[in-house]
Write a protein that holds these residues in place. Structure first.
Motif, PDB file in Angstrom:
ATOM      1  N   SER A 183       0.842  -1.211   0.000  1.00 33.98           N
ATOM      2  CA  SER A 183       0.000   0.000   0.000  1.00 33.98           C
ATOM      3  C   SER A 183       0.869   1.249   0.000  1.00 33.98           C
ATOM      4  O   SER A 183       0.529   2.253  -0.626  1.00 33.98           O
ATOM      5  N   GLN A 184       2.000   1.193   0.680  1.00 34.19           N
ATOM      6  CA  GLN A 184       2.908   2.339   0.683  1.00 34.19           C
ATOM      7  C   GLN A 184       3.547   2.521  -0.687  1.00 34.19           C
ATOM      8  O   GLN A 184       3.645   3.645  -1.203  1.00 34.19           O
ATOM      9  N   ALA A 185       3.986   1.436  -1.305  1.00 35.63           N
ATOM     10  CA  ALA A 185       4.648   1.532  -2.610  1.00 35.63           C
ATOM     11  C   ALA A 185       3.688   2.096  -3.655  1.00 35.63           C
ATOM     12  O   ALA A 185       4.069   2.941  -4.477  1.00 35.63           O
ATOM     13  N   ILE A 186       2.451   1.638  -3.624  1.00 36.16           N
ATOM     14  CA  ILE A 186       1.434   2.157  -4.558  1.00 36.16           C
ATOM     15  C   ILE A 186       1.225   3.654  -4.325  1.00 36.16           C
ATOM     16  O   ILE A 186       1.155   4.449  -5.268  1.00 36.16           O
ATOM     17  N   THR A 187       1.117   4.035  -3.062  1.00 32.61           N
ATOM     18  CA  THR A 187       0.889   5.443  -2.743  1.00 32.61           C
ATOM     19  C   THR A 187       2.060   6.292  -3.223  1.00 32.61           C
ATOM     20  O   THR A 187       1.872   7.401  -3.752  1.00 32.61           O
ATOM     21  N   ALA A 188       3.289   5.777  -3.079  1.00 33.09           N
ATOM     22  CA  ALA A 188       4.467   6.503  -3.553  1.00 33.09           C
ATOM     23  C   ALA A 188       4.429   6.668  -5.067  1.00 33.09           C
ATOM     24  O   ALA A 188       4.779   7.734  -5.605  1.00 33.09           O
ATOM     25  N   ALA A 189       3.984   5.642  -5.780  1.00 33.46           N
ATOM     26  CA  ALA A 189       3.893   5.748  -7.242  1.00 33.46           C
ATOM     27  C   ALA A 189       2.802   6.734  -7.647  1.00 33.46           C
ATOM     28  O   ALA A 189       2.934   7.425  -8.662  1.00 33.46           O
ATOM     29  N   LEU A 190       1.723   6.815  -6.872  1.00 31.67           N
ATOM     30  CA  LEU A 190       0.695   7.824  -7.147  1.00 31.67           C
ATOM     31  C   LEU A 190       1.266   9.229  -6.945  1.00 31.67           C
ATOM     32  O   LEU A 190       0.994  10.147  -7.729  1.00 31.67           O
TER      33      LEU A 190
END
Lengths: 404, 404
Positions: A183-190
């Motif tokens: 969830s953190q990695a996805i948020t960083a990519a967003l």
């Protein structure tokens, strides 16, 4: 989905297409949903395995574990073995901000669900694969489930070091933690997309993520010496446990000199602060066995409440131990909204969980409860641009099974 | 900081002022650093307690646990008891994108480090407090350390359910997981800032975060029934452990019917797929004790490698168990870059950890290694706009102690 307020929070407006099941993916998208993302859970016609694997419920496919990991999401069941089903998937993927999946690589390619295939039509897509193993390593094709990763990554070994034989932690621990990491990695990519205008592909490998988790803590002396010991003895100590009192247990954490010396005074042994075994952080680390034994022996004379009051007075960090039942009765968790009474549309009165993190710019957390299988099929299809006639045809056939 | 490439990744360019110590905060900012954020670790003159508490190293203040949790960060030691030190802190906070702290509320107020105080001068600041307990609940002022939260939040209780008496998991588990949760919350607030133009305050309470973690998994029947049992029996089963073979252990995960039936065939008991105790997911869940016992009894006849090959042939998910030493020798982890040989400027040759997650838009992960105390003081002050004379004065006095 009930008529309650849609999700609010920092990820408000983000559309997530969730092709995951059981725990690792649902834990990831739960975090996103709790922060306002619109999560569409695309399930196989038989539904997420966790619906049945997570314990009994009023309905046979609404296990408590499923309920807690899937609140705030909407469900559509799609048969991806049919061409029409794959068409639904492709259209939803074109319109998503995030696609997250824990399907194996081969299955994804057969379905046409690869970043390479989707990127031309949706260059802003954040495409996240939660994999068992990173693609550059020799295990990349091996199966990965929580207990397999617990067994490989040192979680079972760490417990084995303490207990004498390896054992799994009594949680779906590696799935659950990796889901949060994803969830953190996805948020960083967003975040990066807001600056670059472009999405990207992310790979979150469970094994490497958990090896990282274990080895930050336990590489220990072997960091510097290829023959040196692994394992931080402070946390692997056999006495690293809540300390028995006259009537229960208490957890005490006295790490600094000030805390340790106050603890010695509290147990009537003030002279120990001058004992060379215990008179500094480094000394107590070297003599952690003796320090923990001494602590364990000292507390049997009084009750948990008496010790808690004594330690509070002396500013020694300590709090009473709680069972899981006790946890559910702690007023603090009801005051903060982490626990709340809810009424599920089909499962009835239940205890639900709120978002633990608070954001000053987000309103209160009031998400709908977890969906029955395919409960939101018609709404999801309408939002994706299907006509009423198309929706009726899809729902009438076997492509999108109607709600349970 | 060495001369190696600065961090690359989705958070490239984000400036983080890190007022944390030990594990919960450093685990949070490690994730941010691994993804390209510039993390300034502001330490007390005596340094992060983890420098000494995390095991022996060539230098007395560079413990292996400190090394692994603080790679990619820069260090400046500042005495916040002095007005000049608080001035340095205020200037760094004005220039940061993110300020993260796990100091207690009272200490923050005495230092003027509150969102209310900082917001007028830096309205884009994401201000994250990792707290023990949420401010709306009665424990909000209580002390929180990892073992205290393990004791309160059901981690120790879950192990107690399996082992007969509560015990802590042999990790700084609640700190470590909450740190990852905080990194996600911060990243989400950065995403929201790109859209709103404004920062916000975040509170990440360890206790609620960990109660959420435990209760998603273990509220179980009590979700629906106030007298119902807690605890998922599948993961709390006493036999939930790697299974002994002739020469070691193997972890097997056979959850679906296809996997379970293939497992029955592999152990020479194909008839069990028609046994009403084992012929469905729900049946095996109800009879999990018998299922796990049967599995444990079946595997003693052959070696781990023989079983691994047999299970691979039959597509039954299984992988050999590894010790922590074995983990460090797995070629997969070296092939994927999770493990790498490094040379630390003061600690010499060492085994380091890479970022487990890969981002298609980010180059390889080549962060500098963890800093000695205050190693980057002059560089950080110069970037903040201090003149050479001012820097010399600060470093010459007791406000910013010179590097060790």
């Amino acid at each position: 989905m009930s008529g309650r307020a849609a999700g609010q929070g920092p990820l408000s407006g983000v559309k997530v297409l969730d092709l995951t099941a059981v725990v690792v993916g649902p834990a990831c998208t739960l975090t996103l949903a709790e922060q306002g993302a619109q999560v569409i859970k695309l399930e196989a016609p038989e539904g997420d395995l966790l619906r049945k694997l997570g314990g009994p419920a009023p309905s046979p496919d609404m296990s408590p574990k499923f309920i807690h990991f899937n609140r705030g999401k909407r469900s559509i069941a799609v048969d991806l073995k049919t061409a029409a089903g794959r068409g639904v998937l492709a259209r939803l993927a074109e319109q998503a901000d995030v696609l997250v999946t824990n399907m194996r690589g081969g299955a994804l390619e057969r379905l046409g669900i690869t970043w390479e295939a989707l990127r031309p039509r949706n260059p802003r897509l954040v495409f996240c694969v939660i994999a068992g193993f990173g693609r550059r390593g020799r295990h990349h094709d091996s199966p990965a489930y929580d207990t397999i990763i617990q067994g490989m990554s040192g979680f079972a070994a760490a417990l084995g070091r303490v207990l004498g034989a390896p054992r799994f932690a009594p949680f779906v621990l590696c799935d659950h933690i990796t889901g949060i990491i994803a969830s953190q990695a996805i948020t960083a990519a967003l975040y990066a997309r807001e600056r670059s205008g472009e999405g990207q592909a992310i790979e979150v490998p469970m094994y490497e993520s958990m090896a990282h988790f274990v080895l930050t803590e336990h590489m220990f002396r072997r960091t510097f010496d290829p023959k040196g010991p692994t394992g931080d003895p402070r946390v692997m100590n056999p006495d690293a446990k809540p300390i028995p009192t006259k009537d229960g247990y208490i957890a005490v954490s006295a790490n600094t000199d000030a805390q340790a010396f106050a603890f010695f005074a509290a147990i009537g042994r003030p002279e120990l602060q001058d004992d060379p075994r215990f008179n500094s952080v480094a000394a107590r680390f070297r003599n952690v066995d003796a320090y923990f034994t001494l602590r364990a022996e000292a507390l049997r004379s009084r009750t948990t409440a008496e010790w808690a009051a004594e330690f509070r007075r002396r500013e020694i960090p300590a709090m009473p131990y709680a069972t899981i039942e006790g946890l559910l009765e702690d007023p603090h968790l009801w005051e903060t909204g982490l626990l709340r009474r809810e009424v599920h549309p089909t499962e009835g009165a239940m205890t639900g969980l709120g978002r633990p993190v608070t954001f000053s710019a987000a309103g209160p957390d009031a998400l709908p409860l977890a969906p029955r299988l395919s409960a939101d099929a018609a709404a999801v299809l309408a939002e994706a641009g299907y006509t009423e006639a198309e929706i009726a045809a899809l729902l009438g056939g076997a492509v999108v099974p109607p709600p349970a």
